[in-house]
Write an enzyme that holds these catalytic residues in place. Structure first.
Site, PDB file in Angstrom:
ATOM      1  N   LYS A   1       0.847  -1.194   0.000  1.00  0.00           N
ATOM      2  CA  LYS A   1       0.000   0.000   0.000  1.00  0.00           C
ATOM      3  C   LYS A   1       0.882   1.242   0.000  1.00  0.00           C
ATOM      4  O   LYS A   1       1.764   1.381   0.853  1.00  0.00           O
ATOM      5  CB  LYS A   1      -0.909   0.013   1.230  1.00  0.00           C
ATOM      6  CG  LYS A   1      -1.858   1.197   1.234  1.00  0.00           C
ATOM      7  CD  LYS A   1      -2.901   1.065   2.327  1.00  0.00           C
ATOM      8  CE  LYS A   1      -2.439   1.581   3.662  1.00  0.00           C
ATOM      9  NZ  LYS A   1      -2.291   3.051   3.733  1.00  0.00           N
TER      10      LYS A   1
ATOM     11  N   ASP B   1      -3.476   4.389  -1.724  1.00  0.00           N
ATOM     12  CA  ASP B   1      -4.405   4.822  -0.669  1.00  0.00           C
ATOM     13  C   ASP B   1      -4.419   6.345  -0.586  1.00  0.00           C
ATOM     14  O   ASP B   1      -3.852   6.935   0.335  1.00  0.00           O
ATOM     15  CB  ASP B   1      -3.961   4.197   0.660  1.00  0.00           C
ATOM     16  CG  ASP B   1      -4.976   4.401   1.771  1.00  0.00           C
ATOM     17  OD1 ASP B   1      -6.132   4.750   1.478  1.00  0.00           O
ATOM     18  OD2 ASP B   1      -4.597   4.188   2.941  1.00  0.00           O
TER      19      ASP B   1
ATOM     20  N   LYS C   1      -7.298   8.145  -0.534  1.00  0.00           N
ATOM     21  CA  LYS C   1      -8.504   8.575   0.196  1.00  0.00           C
ATOM     22  C   LYS C   1      -9.091   9.854  -0.418  1.00  0.00           C
ATOM     23  O   LYS C   1      -9.238  10.882   0.255  1.00  0.00           O
ATOM     24  CB  LYS C   1      -8.196   8.773   1.686  1.00  0.00           C
ATOM     25  CG  LYS C   1      -7.791   7.483   2.401  1.00  0.00           C
ATOM     26  CD  LYS C   1      -7.709   7.691   3.891  1.00  0.00           C
ATOM     27  CE  LYS C   1      -7.380   6.417   4.648  1.00  0.00           C
ATOM     28  NZ  LYS C   1      -5.976   5.966   4.476  1.00  0.00           N
TER      29      LYS C   1
ATOM     30  N   ASP D   1     -13.529  15.001  -2.547  1.00  0.00           N
ATOM     31  CA  ASP D   1     -13.617  16.347  -3.120  1.00  0.00           C
ATOM     32  C   ASP D   1     -14.936  16.415  -3.870  1.00  0.00           C
ATOM     33  O   ASP D   1     -15.746  15.482  -3.779  1.00  0.00           O
ATOM     34  CB  ASP D   1     -12.398  16.582  -4.044  1.00  0.00           C
ATOM     35  CG  ASP D   1     -12.015  18.060  -4.150  1.00  0.00           C
ATOM     36  OD1 ASP D   1     -12.928  18.904  -4.288  1.00  0.00           O
ATOM     37  OD2 ASP D   1     -10.817  18.358  -4.107  1.00  0.00           O
TER      38      ASP D   1
ATOM     39  N   THR E   1      -9.969   3.848  11.086  1.00  0.00           N
ATOM     40  CA  THR E   1      -9.779   2.972  12.246  1.00  0.00           C
ATOM     41  C   THR E   1      -9.157   3.707  13.430  1.00  0.00           C
ATOM     42  O   THR E   1      -9.098   3.167  14.530  1.00  0.00           O
ATOM     43  CB  THR E   1      -8.914   1.758  11.872  1.00  0.00           C
ATOM     44  OG1 THR E   1      -7.804   2.212  11.105  1.00  0.00           O
ATOM     45  CG2 THR E   1      -9.695   0.751  11.079  1.00  0.00           C
TER      46      THR E   1
ATOM     47  N   GLN F   1      -4.078   3.401  16.546  1.00  0.00           N
ATOM     48  CA  GLN F   1      -5.280   2.670  16.112  1.00  0.00           C
ATOM     49  C   GLN F   1      -6.180   2.393  17.312  1.00  0.00           C
ATOM     50  O   GLN F   1      -5.706   2.043  18.390  1.00  0.00           O
ATOM     51  CB  GLN F   1      -4.886   1.345  15.439  1.00  0.00           C
ATOM     52  CG  GLN F   1      -4.071   1.521  14.179  1.00  0.00           C
ATOM     53  CD  GLN F   1      -4.905   1.977  12.983  1.00  0.00           C
ATOM     54  OE1 GLN F   1      -6.033   2.439  13.126  1.00  0.00           O
ATOM     55  NE2 GLN F   1      -4.338   1.854  11.799  1.00  0.00           N
TER      56      GLN F   1
ATOM     57  N   ARG G   1       2.906  -0.795  10.749  1.00  0.00           N
ATOM     58  CA  ARG G   1       3.983  -0.791  11.741  1.00  0.00           C
ATOM     59  C   ARG G   1       4.318  -2.144  12.362  1.00  0.00           C
ATOM     60  O   ARG G   1       5.509  -2.388  12.644  1.00  0.00           O
ATOM     61  CB  ARG G   1       3.663   0.262  12.817  1.00  0.00           C
ATOM     62  CG  ARG G   1       3.837   1.689  12.289  1.00  0.00           C
ATOM     63  CD  ARG G   1       3.108   2.707  13.115  1.00  0.00           C
ATOM     64  NE  ARG G   1       1.656   2.573  12.967  1.00  0.00           N
ATOM     65  CZ  ARG G   1       0.774   3.372  13.553  1.00  0.00           C
ATOM     66  NH1 ARG G   1       1.192   4.352  14.333  1.00  0.00           N
ATOM     67  NH2 ARG G   1      -0.525   3.194  13.364  1.00  0.00           N
TER      68      ARG G   1
HETATM   69  O1  C5P Z   1       0.834   0.968  10.942  1.00  0.00           O
HETATM   70  P1  C5P Z   1      -0.598   0.526  10.821  1.00  0.00           P
HETATM   71  O2  C5P Z   1      -0.758  -0.989  10.724  1.00  0.00           O
HETATM   72  O3  C5P Z   1      -1.507   1.128  11.839  1.00  0.00           O
HETATM   73  O4  C5P Z   1      -1.040   1.116   9.393  1.00  0.00           O
HETATM   74  C1  C5P Z   1      -2.371   1.067   8.925  1.00  0.00           C
HETATM   75  C2  C5P Z   1      -2.434   1.653   7.559  1.00  0.00           C
HETATM   76  O5  C5P Z   1      -3.795   1.593   7.114  1.00  0.00           O
HETATM   77  C3  C5P Z   1      -2.019   3.120   7.465  1.00  0.00           C
HETATM   78  O6  C5P Z   1      -1.307   3.268   6.246  1.00  0.00           O
HETATM   79  C4  C5P Z   1      -3.318   3.894   7.419  1.00  0.00           C
HETATM   80  O7  C5P Z   1      -3.226   5.063   6.640  1.00  0.00           O
HETATM   81  C5  C5P Z   1      -4.258   2.887   6.753  1.00  0.00           C
HETATM   82  N1  C5P Z   1      -5.671   3.041   7.053  1.00  0.00           N
HETATM   83  C6  C5P Z   1      -6.173   2.980   8.332  1.00  0.00           C
HETATM   84  N2  C5P Z   1      -7.519   3.142   8.557  1.00  0.00           N
HETATM   85  C7  C5P Z   1      -8.364   3.325   7.536  1.00  0.00           C
HETATM   86  C8  C5P Z   1      -7.864   3.357   6.226  1.00  0.00           C
HETATM   87  C9  C5P Z   1      -6.491   3.202   6.029  1.00  0.00           C
HETATM   88  O8  C5P Z   1      -5.428   2.764   9.282  1.00  0.00           O
HETATM   89  N3  C5P Z   1      -9.668   3.417   7.742  1.00  0.00           N
END
Ligand code: C5P
Length: 251
Positions: A50, A77, A79, A82, A133, A203, A224
C-alpha cells in the site's frame, strides 16, 4: 515481470487462494529508498503493498512503477474526497498510473462516489473508506456524528455500494457485520490489524489477523507491526501463516 494478481473492476470477486496475496503491507515511509529497502527485505513474503499519502507525495508515481517492476500489486491509498468532478478526474489520472486498488472517502456522498465509480471503468478497483480505524465514538461525536462507529460504518457502506463501489475499508470490529449484511461479493479491506502482543499505536479499533480473516476480511492492511519489527520478513511470514490458518475455517 511476473503476472500480478489484481481484482478486476468488473469481474466477480474471487478471494486469492494464496494467503500471501491477502496481506497488504503499508509502506508508510518518507522516501522511495526506504520503502524499496523494506520491500526487498521482505523478499516476496507478500504480494501487495500500500502506497499512502506520505510516500506518494514524496516519491510520485515512480514508486508504483518500481513496485510493479518487482512483480508486486499496488494499493494506492489516496482517500480521495472532493467535489464529484474533481474526484472523477483524479480517478482517471490514477487509472493511467495503474495500481490495482484505490481509495475514496465514502463520506464524500453518493454523487461523488458514483462519479468515481463511473470514472474507473478500466482503472483500479475502488474501495470506499468508511470510518477511519483511528476514530472512536468520542472522536466521531466531536465532528457531529452521534451514531456508534459500527452504525456509521454500515450507513457509509450502504451508500457506497448503492453508488456502484465494490469494496470497502473498515476496521476489524465491523467486518463481520458488513460481511453478513453485504454478502460474499464485496471486497472488505481491513487495517487496524495488530498481531497478539504488538502495540496499538494510534489505532483504536483493532484485532489480530486471524480474528479479522475469520470475521470475513478479504484483505488485511498491516503497517507498523511489520515495518517496525526487528525482522520484518519473519513478522510478515507469521501474519501470512495466521491468515492461512484462519482462512481454512472461514468463508
Ligand atoms: O501501521 P498501521 O498498521 O496502523 O497502518 C495502517 C495503515 O492503514 C495506514 O497506512 C493507514 O493510513 C491505513 N488506514 C487505516 N484506517 C483506515 C484506512 C487506512 O489505518 N480506515
Amino acid at each position: 515481470m511476473t503476472e500480478r494478481p489484481q481484482p478486476s473492476p468488473a469481474a466477480p470477486v474471487a478471494l486469492p487462494a494464496d494467503a500471501r496475496d491477502r496481506l497488504i503491507v503499508a509502506l508508510d515511509f518518507p522516501s522511495a529508498a526506504e520503502a524499496i529497502t523494506l520491500v526487498d527485505r521482505l523478499d516476496g513474503a507478500c504480494q501487495w503493498f500500500k502506497v499512502g499519502l506520505e510516500l506518494y507525495l514524496a516519491a510520485g508515481s515512480s514508486i508504483i512503477k518500481a513496485l510493479e517492476d518487482r512483480g508486486h500489486s499496488v494499493f494506492l491509498d489516496l482517500k480521495l474526497h472532493d467535489i464529484p468532478n474533481t474526484v472523477a478526474g483524479a480517478v482517471r489520472s490514477v487509472a493511467a498510473i495503474g495500481p490495482g486498488l484505490l481509495t475514496v472517502h465514502a463520506a464524500g456522498g453518493p454523487v461523488m462516489l458514483k462519479a468515481a465509480a463511473d470514472a474507473t471503468a478500466n482503472g483500479p478497483v475502488l474501495l470506499a473508506v468508511t470510518v477511519l480505524t483511528s476514530m472512536d465514538g468520542p472522536q466521531l461525536q466531536s465532528v457531529g456524528v452521534f451514531d456508534s462507529p459500527a452504525d456509521q460504518v454500515l450507513r457509509l457502506a450502504n451508500v457506497a455500494i448503492a453508488s456502484g463501489i465494490r469494496g470497502l475499508v473498515c476496521s476489524p470490529e465491523e467486518v463481520g457485520r458488513l460481511r453478513a449484511a453485504l454478502g460474499p461479493q464485496i471486497i472488505l479491506v481491513t487495517p487496524g490489524i495488530r498481531p497478539a502482543g504488538s502495540a496499538a499505536g494510534d489505532q483504536k479499533r483493532t484485532a489480530t489477523p486471524g480474528v479479522a480473516i475469520a470475521a470475513g476480511a478479504s484483505y488485511l492492511v498491516v503497517g507498523r507491526p511489520i515495518t517496525e519489527a526487528p525482522d520484518p520478513a519473519a513478522a510478515t511470514r507469521a501474519i501470512v501463516d495466521e491468515i492461512a490458518a484462519a482462512g481454512k475455517s472461514a468463508i
